[in-house]
Design a protein around this motif. Structure first.
Motif, PDB file in Angstrom:
ATOM      1  N   ALA A 359      61.108 -24.035   9.575  1.00  0.00           N
ATOM      2  CA  ALA A 359      60.597 -22.661   9.492  1.00  0.00           C
ATOM      3  C   ALA A 359      61.021 -21.850  10.704  1.00  0.00           C
ATOM      4  N   THR A 360      61.014 -22.468  11.878  1.00  0.00           N
ATOM      5  CA  THR A 360      61.372 -21.725  13.085  1.00  0.00           C
ATOM      6  C   THR A 360      62.870 -21.806  13.366  1.00  0.00           C
ATOM      7  N   ARG A 361      63.611 -22.367  12.417  1.00  0.00           N
ATOM      8  CA  ARG A 361      65.072 -22.499  12.548  1.00  0.00           C
ATOM      9  C   ARG A 361      65.476 -23.351  13.754  1.00  0.00           C
ATOM     10  N   GLU A 362      64.582 -24.207  14.240  1.00  0.00           N
ATOM     11  CA  GLU A 362      64.969 -25.095  15.329  1.00  0.00           C
ATOM     12  C   GLU A 362      65.737 -26.293  14.797  1.00  0.00           C
ATOM     13  N   LEU A 363      65.374 -26.694  13.570  1.00  0.00           N
ATOM     14  CA  LEU A 363      66.076 -27.799  12.927  1.00  0.00           C
ATOM     15  C   LEU A 363      67.233 -27.204  12.140  1.00  0.00           C
ATOM     16  N   ARG A 364      68.447 -27.539  12.574  1.00  0.00           N
ATOM     17  CA  ARG A 364      69.640 -26.952  11.971  1.00  0.00           C
ATOM     18  C   ARG A 364      70.636 -28.073  11.731  1.00  0.00           C
ATOM     19  N   PRO A 365      71.682 -27.787  10.979  1.00  0.00           N
ATOM     20  CA  PRO A 365      72.650 -28.859  10.706  1.00  0.00           C
ATOM     21  C   PRO A 365      73.122 -29.553  11.985  1.00  0.00           C
ATOM     22  N   SER A 366      73.229 -28.782  13.084  1.00  0.00           N
ATOM     23  CA  SER A 366      73.813 -29.360  14.294  1.00  0.00           C
ATOM     24  C   SER A 366      72.936 -30.430  14.930  1.00  0.00           C
ATOM     25  N   ASN A 367      71.621 -30.392  14.694  1.00  0.00           N
ATOM     26  CA  ASN A 367      70.797 -31.425  15.319  1.00  0.00           C
ATOM     27  C   ASN A 367      70.056 -32.302  14.309  1.00  0.00           C
TER      28      ASN A 367
END
Lengths: 464, 464
Positions: A359-367
């Motif tokens: 939701a907070t866009r902290e989890l992204r494909p890069s990590n």
């Protein structure tokens, strides 16, 4: 402890803790004044209330008193208060008020507040109110309402100050000082070309610190964060939050300035979105409000529970595959909920973190890969620790060493499954453009229940 | 789809969707520049980045590259970026940077940012850095740090404009225009008496719209929402949110103006608090961050799971009281998790709503009774509906009408217990000043597990 409470004039002043609405007897005093149609007292009370407290007062009043109070107050009632109400209460009031009162009240509102109130009404009612408004106001509202729901165009204020780049700072300051009808609050002037295409903005404080002869075109800075009117409000809120913005210009597809978004509107969005995620994770509809009726709540909670009932029946079906083992060894029935419940809780932990980070866009494909690997390790580690604990407990309780081994092994398997399900299910749902906050829960607990029962009873059936 | 990606200069301009940090190869290019000690390239990259993106870049880099980049950049690195980092990453960087670099970087910060960075350091480190700062800055920071953690005094900015009431608007405007070293951004001037006691404030836009000859004392309005420096940041955030504030003055016990809080700091608090509640409900520590190490996470999740294990063992003990019944009728073992799980989910729904409403202060003594009554009704209603559904399912599955009746009755009892536990436990914890978001979960599921198993197996033992 002696405390004198003046029922009519609520406590004021710097102590913001003093809350008029929660002062004992206050709401009753207002209700009494409404009943007596004592307009003078009502006006005194309302003059002292912030629009938010006025809204809270309306919510605390019995339903029939709400429109009654607004009618008694007439022009002294600030319609801005309606934007602070729970939706249910707002709709009830708007339904019962005469249309003329609504139209009069709407005329004094900023455009964003007017849109906020209008957008939840049904189409016929909306059009009827718009038709009664003067043409310029109607056109501005209609333009905002034409943008999709929950878009920046719906939340923006269409009142702003836009000036040409060849004006000087002095001209701008004089214009602001002398012009009537400017927005109530503003933080910058925007600089636009003749077709209203946005050059950038000059914040008020910079305007004040620049020499009067300087041209706006020389001090303007391009806004790094320009919002498109069609942008989703949640994405806009993330940008505000991430870059600590106070306000941002809103442009149409042609890059023309059509409005401005300010942080106070965005705070409500941030709060709403956090609220929705939190409720969704708890199995409650995002729009459920404390003022909703019994019937509405019962229906809205029901669907989630029905989904859970299906999941529970699937788990129960898995158990029934092992009826013979359960009959031979009742201890299995006594212990199996422990394995399932521990998995459910571990899965919920991982899922909560994953849903929030998405939701907070902290989890992204890069990590994502790193986070999945870490969750897996945590599941394995905690699985082993709880396996040992339960093996000892079970041996102590039932005196069967093998049973301790079986529950330990099942615990490890289920905590690893919980970690995988807890992170992969939200990631997958997000990839499929399904809101992971709303939908992950039942899937994750189905996984942990099924794996928990199947692993424990399955290993037991092989072992014994 | 052809896309040219310039690795050095990330895309700029109005498309805020373009995210430099997530551009493929960007982080690797930066890491390469650090390895080559290519300062020129690094400076070009950083010049284009917002402090928030700079922080995200630091988080994406391998740990040893982070302090290396800051040292290479020297004065070109904006220390404000450190305030946007996850705590774990910030502490790692501060530990590895030479103290002199930290002190130099801190000198350029606004007071609130400096305090934010300092407050998490251990005392020795904090004092060492403070000792190296010039006396006026040190004194200002020390004063903020003397306020309790998570208080308004910690979050406030100590830079503000305070003027006497006998100054004219013209004098104020000239002062703002000509004085060096005023705060970077400000929304109002405060009006104070000679001992700095607060009279009120004049917003910038009102200042601009008032004739130059008018005295500040004539246009000042008392701030309705004055924050005490010792106020808890969460309470302050509620006030900002409730009354749509952009900024608020902060005063000490004597009513003297000591700082100003602005909405951008408060947005972070709102976000943090919502985050903490959401995580707490999912059984995760409020300060868990995506960048935390495996070991930290495993430990922090463990304690919650251990609590749950104890709860699960209590439920298992309740089941063991009915070993004879389970032995006689294996169907009971197959069905009992359904009753418990349905109760757990209904209890979680009610608890989620209650915890959230307590956090936002919507649930208060004045409406608690109504909410409890409504939840009870919802529990009873849904209990009856699910009782009927399960009675039919069980009869279809096992062909025993009595068993359907038993599970239905148990379902009603457990859903009513879930409703009561879901609302009364958070209310009770709140009354006892324990955070209901953190502690309600295990209690509520223990209640629904124990009541679920006991009701179902107990009624069965009486019946059969």
């Amino acid at each position: 402890m002696r405390e004198e409470t003046d029922l009519v004039a609520p406590p004021r002043g710097p102590e913001h803790d003093a809350d008029p609405i929660e002062t004992p007897g206050f709401v009753e005093a207002v209700a009494g004044a409404i009943e007596r149609r004592d307009v003078a007292t009502l006006k005194t009370i309302v003059a002292d209330l912030h629009e938010t407290d006025l809204a809270r007062l309306l919510e605390a009043l019995p339903a029939p008193d709400r429109p009654a109070m607004i009618e008694l107050l007439g022009a002294d009632f600030d319609f801005t208060a309606l934007t602070e109400l729970d939706e249910t209460v707002r709709l009830q009031i708007l339904e019962e008020l005469p249309r003329q009162t609504v139209v009069e009240g709407m005329r004094d509102l900023e455009s964003d507040d007017a849109v906020y109130i209008l957008e939840d009404l049904d189409d016929a009612e909306k059009q009827a109110i718009l038709a009664d408004l003067p043409i310029p106001e109607r056109a501005a509202l209609q333009r905002s309402l034409d943008y999709p729901e929950e878009s920046a165009g719906r939340r923006m204020q269409t009142e702003f100050i836009a000036l040409p780049p060849f004006w000087t700072v002095g001209q701008a300051l004089d214009y602001i000082g002398e012009t009537e009808g400017l927005p109530d609050v503003f933080f910058e002037v925007f600089v636009v070309d003749p077709s209203y295409r946005l050059d950038g903005s000059v914040p008020l404080d910079r305007l004040l610190r620049t020499k009067r002869g300087v041209k706006l075109g020389e001090v303007v800075t391009p806004d790094r964060h320009v919002v498109k009117a069609t942008d989703d409000q949640e994405n806009v809120a993330r940008v505000f939050e991430r870059y600590n913005l106070i306000s941002a210009p809103v442009v149409d597809e042609g890059g023309r300035l059509v409005g401005v978004l300010t942080i106070d509107d965005i705070v409500d969005v941030i709060q709403e979105e956090a609220d929705e995620d939190l409720k969704a994770l708890g199995g409650v509809a995002g729009d459920e409000e404390l003022s909703d009726s019994f019937w509405y709540i019962a229906k809205s909670r029901f669907s989630w529970l029905l989904l859970n009932l299906i999941a529970a029946n699937i788990a129960s079906f898995v158990i029934s595959l092992f009826e013979d083992e359960l009959h031979r060894m009742v201890a299995l029935a006594v212990l199996m909920p422990i394995v399932a419940s521990q998995g459910g809780n571990a899965g919920t932990q991982t899922m909560t973190v994953a849903v929030r980070a998405l939701a907070t866009r902290e989890l992204r494909p890069s990590n994502a890969r790193r986070v999945v690997a870490r969750e897996l390790l945590v599941g394995l580690f905690n699985g082993v620790v709880f396996a040992v604990i339960m093996a000892v407990v079970v041996f102590a309780r039932f005196g069967i060493a093998d049973l301790g081994f079986v529950i330990g092994l099942a615990m490890i398997i289920n905590l690893v499954a919980a970690a995988l399900g807890g992170i992969l299910i939200p990631l997958l749902l997000d990839r499929l453009k399904v809101d992971p906050a709303v939908s992950s829960g039942p899937f994750v607990t189905t996984v942990t229940d099924v794996v928990g029962f199947f692993a424990f009873l399955g290993i037991a059936s092989l072992w014994f």
